[in-house]
Structure formats: C-alpha cells, structure tokens
Write an enzyme that holds these catalytic residues in place. Sequence first.
Site, short mmCIF file in Angstrom:
data_model
loop_
_atom_site.label_atom_id
_atom_site.label_comp_id
_atom_site.label_asym_id
_atom_site.label_seq_id
_atom_site.Cartn_x
_atom_site.Cartn_y
_atom_site.Cartn_z
N SER A 297 -5.47 5.00 -0.52
CA SER A 297 -4.57 4.44 0.49
C SER A 297 -5.06 3.09 1.01
O SER A 297 -5.03 2.10 0.30
CB SER A 297 -4.42 5.46 1.62
N ASP A 308 -6.39 -9.11 -6.69
CA ASP A 308 -5.28 -9.98 -7.11
C ASP A 308 -5.52 -11.43 -6.73
O ASP A 308 -5.09 -12.35 -7.44
CB ASP A 308 -3.97 -9.49 -6.49
N LYS A 322 -3.07 6.56 -4.27
CA LYS A 322 -2.07 6.90 -3.25
C LYS A 322 -1.41 5.61 -2.77
O LYS A 322 -1.95 4.89 -1.95
CB LYS A 322 -2.71 7.63 -2.06
#
Length: 445
Positions: A297, A308, A322
């Site tokens: 999460s 990224d 998740k």
Amino acid sequence: MKFASLARSAALVTAVALIPATTAGFAQVDGRVGPEFAKLFATYQQIKANYVEEVDDEKLIRGAIDGMLSSLDPHSGYLDGSDLQRLETMIDGNYSGLGLSVIMDDGAVKIISPFRGSPADKAGIKAGDYITHLDGELIYGGDLDEAVSRMRGPAGTSIRLTVFRSGRDEPFDVTVTRGVIELEPVTHSLADGNIGVIAVNEFSRDVGSDVFKAWQAIRKEATGRVSGLVLDLRSNPGGSLDEAVALSDLFLEEGRIVSQRGRARGETIYYDSESVFRGAIASDLPVVVLIDAGSASASEIVAGALQDHRRAVIMGQQSFGKGSVQTLLALGRDSALKLTTARYYTPAGKSVQEGGITPDIKVPQLSDPDYAKRAKFQMRESDLRGHLVNELALEDKDMETDKLDDPRFQLTADELKEQGVDDFQLHYALETLRRTKTTTVARRD
C-alpha cells in the site's frame, strides 16, 4: 466510540473524508434492484420463521453485511466497536499485545507483517505465516476481530500460537510474551562509511516530518559528509495515503507522486510533489529503497514514485501488490464501512494492484534460514481470495520470479552468520552504496 473519534480516524488512516450514507442514495438503489432486495428480505423471513433455533436480528443483519462486503475484495469490511478502537490505537499510541498486522484470508488469520522489534518479530514470526490455533484452540474459519482481541492482553502475559509456514512440513508452536507495543514509525542509524539508514515501519501520523527529523539527525551524527542513504520500507504494511505523499515529496522537487482513480465523483485525485515539503532532502546523494513481500500500500506508493522518477534504486523483493484505496463511509455514530473506492497509480501510470513494485535489483534475504522454503510459497495480494484484478490482466508468468541462480547470492544463512551478517538485504544495500560514486546510483538521467 464517538462520531468525532471516528471522523478523526478516517482523516488519519485513509486520508479521505468520512462520507455519510444518505437516505436518498438508498432510495435510488432500492428503485433499481428491488427484486434482489425482495430475495434478501424473503430469506430473512424464512430464517426467522423456520430456523431450528431462534436467531436475533442483529446477528442476521451483521451476517448479511459481512457477506456483501466479503464478496467484493479482501480489504472491504464493516467496522464497529472494537474494530474502530483498533483503528484509533494504530494511530494514537501504544497497546499491549504481540505487534502483528493481520488480515483474514479465506478463513485463516494471515500475517502481513510483524512490527519491527515487537514481541512477535523477536519470536521469529514472519510475513506470510498463518495462525491456526491460539493456546491450542482452532481459530480457522472464525472471526478476525475475535482472534485479534484474544492476542491482545496485559504486558507480561503469554499466548501460544500454532503457526503454519509455507515450506515447512508441519505447523509449529511459538509462545510469545505480550509487551507494550510502542508505535514508533521511524527509526534511524548511521552505518560505516557515513551511510544513513532510515527505517519506516508504518505510515501513521507525521511520518513525513519524522523522516525529515531523522535525516537531520543523521547529518549531525555523521563525521563529515553523508555519502548515501538507505530508506528501509520492508515489512511495512502501509497506512495513511497523506503520509506516503509527504514522504515521497521529501525526495522529489517536481512531478506527480501518485494518482487515485475511482468510479464515484471525487474519487479521482492527483497528488504532486512540492505540495507538502519544498525542495528535496539528500538531493546530491545516491538513495536505495529496500522493499519485500511485506511492503504494501503506502510503501508501494513511495517506492513506485521514487522508482518512476529515477530518484532511487529499488532493491529487495517484489512488493505485496495492494494498489487499492479504502474509504470510511459512516453508517451511524459508532459504525462505518471500510470500502474500496479507487485504485492508485504510480507517476508512470502503472497500477500496483496484483503485480506490486518490481525491484531494480532483486536481492533475496539469505540471512533468513527459512527463505528458500518460504520463497516458493510467498503470498501476495494476487493470492488473496477475491482480490481486485489488474486492468492489464497480467498473466501469472509475468509475476513469477527469476529462477536462475545468481552467483552473488549463494551464501547460506549459517555462512552469513559466521561473517556477522544478520540482515543480508541491508548489508548488500550498504555494500552497494560503499562501492558507488554519488554520480552513478540513483542519480541517473
């Protein structure tokens, strides 16, 4: 539990508003699915009239609610009483117990992760373990809240857990002495070579600020210039979305951090850097982020954002996967639904659901003597019954680990212990930073 307390929990844990269910909304739903509600009411009437024993209304209504929510996904649920108190406890302070983050998985109590340094962690309980008995009494198929309540208790008292661990032939017993669980979300240390290590154990209130303070403390403790930083998110089950954004913002000066996209109006939200903290810490240093199968999460939000933006090298094992957002929807003064209302996406538009975050450098935890056995049966979000399916429809083969032997990772746990290495993943991260110039790792364009 007062409504004010419930609202406070919603803001801290889910980073979204507490939304009341309206009568008008019920009326609209009733008009569309009247025949289905008629079946539900008819079933209720038949049970009340003909079941072998008298059944009270509360039991039947609670069962209907639980049944509806369990048919959706593993993270939606009904909260009242002790469930809401547990939510408050996770945010506000400490409690006496074992220090476990658990979920109900197909009738079994599954451990997402033990809190670092907790009695359960010190007793050797691992992420992915299943608890089948408490003090010899079978709890499979029972209620999660009841199991959690039994594991809680006064500090100094003990409870015997029967644990099933993938890779072992038989369950085994572990006696754990309860302690006062101090929820210390952030810890830090300074390793040889002036390399800072910041461990984030869970995303509760003020984690972003706590990490900033830890970074300042590391700079003061260092004898000279800090040469690198390890951000340890292993076995971190997540928590507040706001704090995940804040922590990511500490390391980023521009660009998207995460987006959440849902079906309902207001559930599509974009979170950008420079919205919490101005500037970035450790901007001229190589950064390694450690993750494993217990990183879920909010941990995956941070790892995905830094990966990224090419701000850090992600190292360790595939994360839990998740990629969904839960919202608390009030049903009254002392009850609420925890409902999955959106999915979240990394800056590059990747959904973490099912697949998780893939490390740039995969490093097994060789110092764990059970690693090889457990790795074959490692449980993640994609293994949970009723999990949300990734929109990209990933095939199982796309999420399988590389089975080729890596010559770097051949030492056994005993051999590492002889060398004084009790945490191979952290050891490997530190050695990587010691061999690396600040212009190459985590600073690539």
